[in-house]
Write an enzyme that holds these catalytic residues in place. Structure first.
Site, PDB file in Angstrom:
ATOM      1  N   CYS A  83       0.842  -1.198   0.000  1.00  0.00           N
ATOM      2  CA  CYS A  83       0.000   0.000   0.000  1.00  0.00           C
ATOM      3  C   CYS A  83       0.883   1.255   0.000  1.00  0.00           C
ATOM      4  O   CYS A  83       1.640   1.460  -0.935  1.00  0.00           O
ATOM      5  CB  CYS A  83      -0.994  -0.029   1.150  1.00  0.00           C
ATOM      6  SG  CYS A  83      -2.348   1.165   0.918  1.00  0.00           S
ATOM      7  N   HIS A 187      -3.828  -4.702  -0.412  1.00  0.00           N
ATOM      8  CA  HIS A 187      -3.425  -5.278   0.864  1.00  0.00           C
ATOM      9  C   HIS A 187      -3.507  -6.803   0.788  1.00  0.00           C
ATOM     10  O   HIS A 187      -4.602  -7.360   0.899  1.00  0.00           O
ATOM     11  CB  HIS A 187      -4.341  -4.785   1.990  1.00  0.00           C
ATOM     12  CG  HIS A 187      -4.116  -3.375   2.386  1.00  0.00           C
ATOM     13  ND1 HIS A 187      -3.162  -3.014   3.316  1.00  0.00           N
ATOM     14  CD2 HIS A 187      -4.711  -2.224   1.977  1.00  0.00           C
ATOM     15  CE1 HIS A 187      -3.192  -1.696   3.472  1.00  0.00           C
ATOM     16  NE2 HIS A 187      -4.121  -1.198   2.674  1.00  0.00           N
ATOM     17  N   GLU A 189      -2.690  -8.865   3.043  1.00  0.00           N
ATOM     18  CA  GLU A 189      -3.125  -9.367   4.351  1.00  0.00           C
ATOM     19  C   GLU A 189      -4.635  -9.245   4.546  1.00  0.00           C
ATOM     20  O   GLU A 189      -5.193  -9.851   5.469  1.00  0.00           O
ATOM     21  CB  GLU A 189      -2.375  -8.639   5.469  1.00  0.00           C
ATOM     22  CG  GLU A 189      -2.861  -7.253   5.810  1.00  0.00           C
ATOM     23  CD  GLU A 189      -2.392  -6.161   4.870  1.00  0.00           C
ATOM     24  OE1 GLU A 189      -2.664  -4.988   5.160  1.00  0.00           O
ATOM     25  OE2 GLU A 189      -1.750  -6.474   3.843  1.00  0.00           O
TER      26      GLU A 189
END
EC number: 4.3.2.10
Length: 206
Positions: A83, A187, A189
């Site tokens: 990001c 992202h 994650e």
């Protein structure tokens, strides 16, 4: 097989614990730290980032993170930006007409997306090429989670870099793979199984 060691760089920005858990789920041994020696010694370094470009660069420079990144890249040691952690790898970021110098690993600017709806938030497909390692084994309709108002919207770096694009009205860089230096605007994650696959592919290169 011995787990690969990964440092998530703690410079006051980013989803540190989410990144740690996501990396651990795909088999990495993870440490969240600002320690330069640990960051230098790890098999891989993850540079997260959320919020304003200028604030991220201020925090990064405060711990010598720009130097840590530069030394790893110069030595061919893997680094992954996520990001705003991707955005600060470029030469500069422009937010609200304020230009901030970035790490300068890649030439070019990060600028505001030209779209009527900002931020770009939600799931989106990406366009990766056959040479991509990060997206190896993933279908073309796989979606990843984005939340951002700024991005690199053109590439001025090495022609040998593997570029992955996405769109929010116009095109923007969703990921870059350039030697030891990789980055994603989305992202991983927060991207479920698809994000886990990207992280796993990166770790397998370490």
């Amino acid at each position: 097989m011995t787990s690969k060691s990964v440092v998530v760089l703690d410079y006051g920005s980013g989803n540190l614990r989410s990144a740690q858990r996501a990396l651990e789920r795909v088999g990495a041994s993870v440490q969240v730290t600002a320690d330069a020696d640990a960051a230098a010694a790890a098999d891989g370094l993850v540079v997260p980032g959320v919020g304003a470009y200028e604030a991220c660069m201020t925090g990064l420079r405060k711990i010598g993170g720009d130097r840590i990144i530069a030394e790893r890249v110069a030595a061919g040691r893997p680094v992954l930006g996520v990001c705003v952690g991707m955005q600060i790898l470029f030469a500069r970021g422009v937010e609200f007409s304020v230009e901030t110098s970035g790490c300068g690993q890649w030439p070019g600017s990060v600028t505001r997306l030209q779209a009527p709806v900002i931020p770009h938030m939600g799931w989106n497909v990406v366009e990766s090429g056959p040479d991509s390692v990060l997206f190896r084994g993933l279908d073309a309709d796989t979606r990843f989670y984005f939340v951002h108002s700024y991005a690199a919207q053109q590439w001025e770096g090495s022609p040998e870099a593997v570029l992955t694009w996405s769109r929010h009205e116009g095109p923007f860089l969703a990921a870059v793979e350039d030697g030891p230096l990789s980055a994603t605007q989305f992202h991983p994650e927060k991207s479920g199984d698809a994000g886990a696959a990207v992280l796993r592919n990166w770790i397998e290169r370490l």
